[in-house]
Design an enzyme around this catalytic site. Structure first.
Site, short mmCIF file in Angstrom:
data_model
loop_
_atom_site.label_atom_id
_atom_site.label_comp_id
_atom_site.label_asym_id
_atom_site.label_seq_id
_atom_site.Cartn_x
_atom_site.Cartn_y
_atom_site.Cartn_z
N CYS A 2 -6.15 39.30 -13.90
CA CYS A 2 -5.88 40.73 -14.05
C CYS A 2 -7.15 41.53 -13.76
O CYS A 2 -8.24 41.11 -14.12
CB CYS A 2 -5.38 41.12 -15.43
SG CYS A 2 -3.85 40.33 -15.90
N ARG A 27 -7.88 39.50 -8.36
CA ARG A 27 -7.70 38.97 -9.71
C ARG A 27 -6.22 38.88 -10.11
O ARG A 27 -5.90 38.38 -11.18
CB ARG A 27 -8.43 39.86 -10.71
CG ARG A 27 -9.91 39.97 -10.45
CD ARG A 27 -10.56 40.86 -11.46
NE ARG A 27 -10.59 40.23 -12.76
CZ ARG A 27 -11.57 39.44 -13.19
NH1 ARG A 27 -12.61 39.22 -12.41
NH2 ARG A 27 -11.52 38.88 -14.37
N TRP A 74 -1.88 39.70 -13.17
CA TRP A 74 -1.51 38.31 -12.89
C TRP A 74 -0.70 37.88 -14.09
O TRP A 74 -1.23 37.75 -15.20
CB TRP A 74 -2.78 37.46 -12.73
CG TRP A 74 -2.52 36.07 -12.24
CD1 TRP A 74 -2.40 35.67 -10.94
CD2 TRP A 74 -2.36 34.88 -13.03
NE1 TRP A 74 -2.17 34.32 -10.88
CE2 TRP A 74 -2.13 33.82 -12.15
CE3 TRP A 74 -2.35 34.63 -14.40
CZ2 TRP A 74 -1.93 32.51 -12.57
CZ3 TRP A 74 -2.15 33.32 -14.83
CH2 TRP A 74 -1.95 32.29 -13.92
N ASN A 100 -6.48 42.49 -20.29
CA ASN A 100 -6.66 41.22 -19.58
C ASN A 100 -6.91 40.17 -20.65
O ASN A 100 -7.79 40.36 -21.49
CB ASN A 100 -7.87 41.33 -18.64
CG ASN A 100 -8.17 40.03 -17.93
OD1 ASN A 100 -7.33 39.14 -17.88
ND2 ASN A 100 -9.37 39.92 -17.39
N GLY A 101 -6.13 39.08 -20.63
CA GLY A 101 -6.31 38.04 -21.64
C GLY A 101 -4.98 37.66 -22.25
O GLY A 101 -3.92 37.95 -21.68
N GLU A 484 -11.58 19.10 -0.86
CA GLU A 484 -11.81 20.53 -0.67
C GLU A 484 -11.01 21.04 0.54
O GLU A 484 -10.42 22.13 0.49
CB GLU A 484 -13.32 20.80 -0.51
CG GLU A 484 -13.71 22.24 -0.25
CD GLU A 484 -13.22 23.24 -1.31
OE1 GLU A 484 -12.71 22.84 -2.35
OE2 GLU A 484 -13.33 24.45 -1.03
N LYS A 488 -8.15 23.95 0.31
CA LYS A 488 -8.20 25.19 1.10
C LYS A 488 -6.88 25.39 1.83
O LYS A 488 -6.32 26.48 1.85
CB LYS A 488 -9.35 25.17 2.13
CG LYS A 488 -10.73 25.34 1.58
CD LYS A 488 -11.07 26.73 1.11
CE LYS A 488 -10.77 26.93 -0.34
NZ LYS A 488 -11.72 26.53 -1.33
N GLU A 491 -4.02 26.28 -0.62
CA GLU A 491 -4.16 27.59 -1.24
C GLU A 491 -3.70 28.72 -0.34
O GLU A 491 -3.05 29.64 -0.81
CB GLU A 491 -5.65 27.87 -1.55
CG GLU A 491 -6.16 27.26 -2.80
CD GLU A 491 -7.55 27.77 -3.12
OE1 GLU A 491 -8.48 27.52 -2.32
OE2 GLU A 491 -7.73 28.41 -4.16
N HIS A 507 -2.83 1.82 -0.96
CA HIS A 507 -2.25 1.53 -2.27
C HIS A 507 -1.12 2.49 -2.61
O HIS A 507 -0.77 2.64 -3.78
CB HIS A 507 -3.34 1.58 -3.35
CG HIS A 507 -4.41 0.55 -3.13
ND1 HIS A 507 -4.19 -0.79 -3.33
CD2 HIS A 507 -5.67 0.66 -2.66
CE1 HIS A 507 -5.30 -1.46 -3.02
NE2 HIS A 507 -6.21 -0.60 -2.60
N LYS A 606 -8.55 35.01 -8.48
CA LYS A 606 -9.90 34.56 -8.17
C LYS A 606 -10.57 33.87 -9.35
O LYS A 606 -11.21 32.84 -9.20
CB LYS A 606 -10.73 35.77 -7.72
CG LYS A 606 -12.17 35.45 -7.36
CD LYS A 606 -12.24 34.73 -6.04
CE LYS A 606 -13.65 34.37 -5.64
NZ LYS A 606 -13.66 33.33 -4.58
O1 M6R Z 1 -15.09 30.59 -10.69
P1 M6R Z 1 -14.95 29.11 -10.67
O2 M6R Z 1 -15.82 28.45 -9.68
O3 M6R Z 1 -15.14 28.50 -12.04
O4 M6R Z 1 -13.45 28.84 -10.28
C1 M6R Z 1 -12.91 27.55 -10.28
C2 M6R Z 1 -11.61 27.50 -9.53
O5 M6R Z 1 -10.66 28.31 -10.14
C3 M6R Z 1 -11.76 27.93 -8.07
O6 M6R Z 1 -12.72 27.16 -7.41
C4 M6R Z 1 -10.42 27.81 -7.33
O7 M6R Z 1 -10.08 26.47 -7.18
C5 M6R Z 1 -10.56 28.55 -6.00
N1 M6R Z 1 -9.40 29.34 -5.76
C6 M6R Z 1 -10.81 27.65 -4.86
O8 M6R Z 1 -10.70 28.23 -3.62
#
Ligand code: M6R
Length: 611
Positions: A2, A27, A74, A100-101, A484, A488, A491, A507, A606
Site C-alpha cells: 500500500c 506498492r 494492495w 498500511n499494515g 533469479e 524474473k 513475475e 530426479h 514492491k
Molecule cells: O525489499 P526486499 O529485497 O527485502 O524484497 C524481497 C522480495 O520481496 C523481492 O526481492 C521480490 O522477490 C521482488 N519482487 C523480486 O523481483
C-alpha cells in the site's frame, strides 16, 4: 504494501497527492482513493484499479483543497472493491483515515462496535480504526489517536484527517514505513521517500510508536505516551531525476541498463585495486579483523531476489569463508530452531529494508546473540535500524517491482564482504585477491557490453514467446542465477518457469520436458561446466529446446543448444554478475512481447511488509 501520500500547503493538494500516488503505485494497485479537506467538510473519491482510474474519476467529479491524503491499495482484508478502497470514514464523518499494515484485532473491535449499533461499509481491517478514533475524540486529536493506538494490535501506518480541523493532519507509525517531508509552509508524508523528492529533500523518517502532527509550521513529533520528541529532519542525497523513467518505456528497462554504473558506485572506495588494502569496507563496517577470525557460522537470510543474491554469496562463502554457511529464506529462518551465538555472523539482505519476514528473522537472530549486519539499499529502513550495522548498496531508488539493479548491488556488496572475511580467515591469498578485485573493477564494462546486445535477447524472446513454460538449470552459483532468471520471468510475464540444480533435473523435473518447454541452461565455463553440459544433453534427448547462457569462446555449446547468448569471460567466482543480465533482459522482452504491465505486475507489490 500500500502506498500513502499526504500534503498540506499552498499547492493544489489533489495534484500533489495524485503525483505521489503515481510514484508509489509499485506498492499496490488494486484500488486508489483520496480525501480532501474543504473547509469543515471532507470530500472523498475512490475507485477500483489504478491511480489513472482515480484521475479520470476526479476529472468528472472534481475535488479541491490544500490538505489531502491518498492511498493506493494492495488488498489484504477484503476483496478488491470500491467499498474496501481507502480512505475510510466513521459513521459520523468525523475521522477519515488511510492505512498500511494489518490490524490483528479488527474483528474483536468490530464486534464491540456492532453491539453498539455500528454498521460498517467495508470488509477491511481499517474502517474500524476510524470508528475507534472517532469514539475517543472530543477536542484533543492527539489524545484520541494515542488512546486508539493503545487498543490496536498489529502493524500500522495511518494518516488521519479530522473533519473539524483543516490546518493540520496526523501520521502514526508502528511497523510499516512512513516518511515526512517539510518545505516552507508545506508538510508532506509518504510511504517512501521517492514520492517526496519532487518537492523536498528535507526528510524525517518516522520511527515505530510515533505520532506526528503536520501543519504549515512543520512537524511536531510525539511518542505513543504523549511525550514530545525531537524532530530529526535530514537532507537525503537522492534526487527526483532518479525516480523518473526518462526516455525509457519502463522503469525495469531503465534500471537494468543502469547496472554498469550501479556496480561502479557500489565498488567505489571499497576496492583499492593494486593498493595496500584490496578490499576496504570502510568505517561503516562494524567488524574488526579479530571478530572476523572468531566467526564460526555465517547466516545469509533474505526473501525473493535478495535471497538469490544471498545464495550466490553463500557459494562464495563455502569457498572462502571457512565457516558453516546457512542460506535461508527469511520466512523459514524466522520459524526454525536456528542456532546462533556471538560467533555467528547473520547477514540480512533486503533491497527495501522493510520486508516483514526479513525484519522478524533479524530480530530473532539478534535475540539469540548473533552479530548482525544489514545489506540494504535503504540506510534509514526498519531493517537498518533493527540491525544497527549497514552495508549500503548505493543503487539509488528502484521503482520497477521486479528487482534488477539492486540485485547487482547486492552481489557486489556481498562479494566484497565474503572476500574480506576470506582474507581474514586466511583463505584468500594476495594474488587471488588482486585477481578478483581487479576483475571486479572491469566488470561494469563487461556488463555494459551485454547491455549493448539487448536486441539479440529481444529476438531470442520472440523465438520463444509461445513456449508452454521454461525450466532453468545451473550448478553452484549458476543455480541461484537460474532461480533469479525464473523468478524474473514469472513475475512480469506470468509464464510458468521453474529452476532446479542441474544435477537434480533427472530426479523428477525431467518428466515435464518436451518440445514446448525450453530449458534455459546457465552454463559459464567454470569448474562445473562439463557436468552441466551432460545435463543439457539429457534435456536435449527429451526434445526440449536448449537456451544456453554461456561464456564467450565456448564453441562446443553451439552444438548442444538451439539458442546461445555469450557473456564475456571473467573469473569463475564472478560469472553471476554477467549471467544474470541476459536473463533479466530475456524476461523483460518476453513480457513486453506478451503485452504485460511490466512495472506493475499483477498481485505483486514492491515491498512486502505483511507476513
Ligand atoms: O525489499 P526486499 O529485497 O527485502 O524484497 C524481497 C522480495 O520481496 C523481492 O526481492 C521480490 O522477490 C521482488 N519482487 C523480486 O523481483
Amino acid at each position: 504494501m500500500c502506498g500513502i501520500m499526504g500534503y498540506l500547503g499552498p499547492k493544489d493538494a489533489v495534484e500533489v497527492v495524485l503525483g505521489g500516488l503515481e510514484c508509489l503505485e509499485y506498492r499496490g494497485y488494486d484500488s486508489a482513493g483520496i480525501a480532501l479537506a474543504e473547509g469543515r467538510k471532507i470530500g472523498i473519491s475512490k475507485c477500483v484499479g489504478s491511480v489513472a482510474n482515480l484521475k479520470a474519476q476526479l476529472e468528472k467529479n472534481p475535488l479541491s483543497g490544500k490538505l489531502g491524503i491518498g492511498h493506493t491499495r494492495w488488498a489484504t482484508h477484503g476483496g478488491v472493491t470500491r467499498e474496501n478502497a481507502h480512505p475510510h470514514v466513521d459513521a459520523d464523518g468525523k475521522v477519515v483515515l488511510i492505512h498500511n499494515g494489518i490490524i490483528e484485532n479488527f474483528h474483536e473491535l468490530g464486534e464491540e462496535f456492532s453491539k453498539k449499533g455500528a454498521r460498517f461499509a467495508s470488509e477491511t481491517d481499517t474502517e474500524i480504526v476510524a470508528f475507534l478514533i472517532s469514539s475517543l475524540y472530543e477536542d484533543d486529536p492527539l489524545l484520541a489517536i494515542r488512546e486508539a493506538c493503545a487498543r490496536l494490535r498489529g502493524s500500522f501506518a495511518f494518516v488521519i484527517l479530522f473533519a473539524n480541523i483543516s490546518d493540520r493532519y496526523y501520521c502514526v507509525r508502528k511497523g510499516p514505513p512512513l516518511v515526512l517531508g517539510t518545505a516552507e509552509g508545506e508538510a508532506f508524508c509518504a510511504s517512501d521517500v521517492t514520492a517526496l523528492l519532487p518537492y523536498t529533500r528535507n526528510i524525517l523518517f518516522m520511527e515505530d510508536d510515533e505520532i506526528a502532527e503536520l501543519s504549515a509550521e512543520g512537524v511536531a513529533l510525539y511518542g505513543f505516551d504523549g511525550t514530545p520528541k525531537e524532530t530529526r529532519t535530514q537532507t537525503v542525497d537522492w534526487d527526483a531525476s532518479m525516480t523518473s523513467k526518462g526516455m525509457y518505456p519502463h522503469f525495469m528497462l531503465k534500471e537494468i541498463e543502469e547496472q554498469g554504473s550501479i556496480l561502479r558506485r557500489t565498488l567505489t572506495g571499497r576496492v583499492g585495486g593494486a593498493g595496500e588494502e584490496g578490499i576496504d569496507l570502510g568505517k561503516e563496517f562494524p567488524f574488526s579483523e579479530e571478530d572476523a577470525r572468531k566467526f564460526r557460522r555465517i547466516h545469509l537470510v533474505a526473501c525473493g531476489t535478495s535471497c538469490h543474491a544471498a545464495a550466490v554469496a553463500g557459494r562464495l562463502a563455502d569457498k572462502f569463508a571457512d565457516m558453516d554457511v546457512r542460506v535461508e529464506a527469511a520466512s523459514e529462518y524466522r520459524y526454525g530452531n536456528v542456532i546462533c551465538d556471538a560467533h555467528t555472523l547473520a547477514i540480512f539482505v533486503s533491497q527495501s529494508g522493510e520486508t516483514a519476514d526479513t525484519l522478524a528473522a533479524a530480530r530473532q537472530a539478534r535475540a539469540r546473540g548473533a552479530r548482525c549486519l544489514a545489506v540494504t539499499n535503504a540506510v534509514n529502513s526498519s531493517l537498518a535500524r533493527e540491525v544497527g550495522s549497514v552495508l549500503e548498496l548505493r543503487a539509488g531508488p528502484e521503482i520497477g517491482v521486479a528487482a534488477t539493479k539492486t540485485f547487482i548491488g547486492q552481489l557486489a556488496a556481498l562479494t566484497l564482504l565474503v572476500l574480506w572475511l576470506g582474507k581474514r580467515k586466511g583463505n584468500l591469498d594476495r594474488e587471488k585477491e588482486l585477481r578478483l578485485t581487479e576483475e571486479l573493477a572491469r566488470l561494469p564494462l563487461k556488463l555494459e557490453k551485454i547491455l549493448g546486445q539487448g536486441e539479440s535477447l529481444r529476438k531470442m524472446a520472440e523465438r520463444h514467446k509461445d513456449a508452454f513454460g521454461f525450466l532453468f538449470i545451473g550448478r553452484g552459483a549458476s543455480h541461484a542465477i537460474g532461480m533469479e532468471g525464473a523468478l524474473k520471468l514469472k513475475e512480469i510475464s506470468y509464464v510458468h518457469a521453474e529452476a532446479h540444480a542441474a544435477g537434480e533435473m533427472k530426479h523428477g523435473p525431467i518428466a515435464i520436458l518436451d518440445v514446448r518447454l525450453p530449458v534455459v541452461a546457465v552454463v559459464p565455463k567454470d569448474d562445473l561446466y562439463e557436468k552441466t553440459l551432460s545435463n543439457i544433453q539429457e534435456a536435449r534427448a527429451r526434445s526440449a529446446p536448449i537456451i544456453a547462457i554461456a561464456s564467450e569462446g565456448d564453441e562446443d555449446i553451439r552444438r548442444f543448444s538451439d539458442d546461445c547468448f555469450f557473456i564475456p569471460r571473467t573469473e569463475n567466482e564472478l560469472t553471476p554478475f554477467l549471467t544474470v543480465v541476459p536473463l533479466q533482459l530475456f524476461a523483460y522482452h518476453l513480457a513486453s512481447l506478451l503485452g504485460k504491465e511490466i512495472d506493475r505486475p499483477r498481485n505483486l507489490a514492491k515491498s512486502v511488509t505483511v507476513e
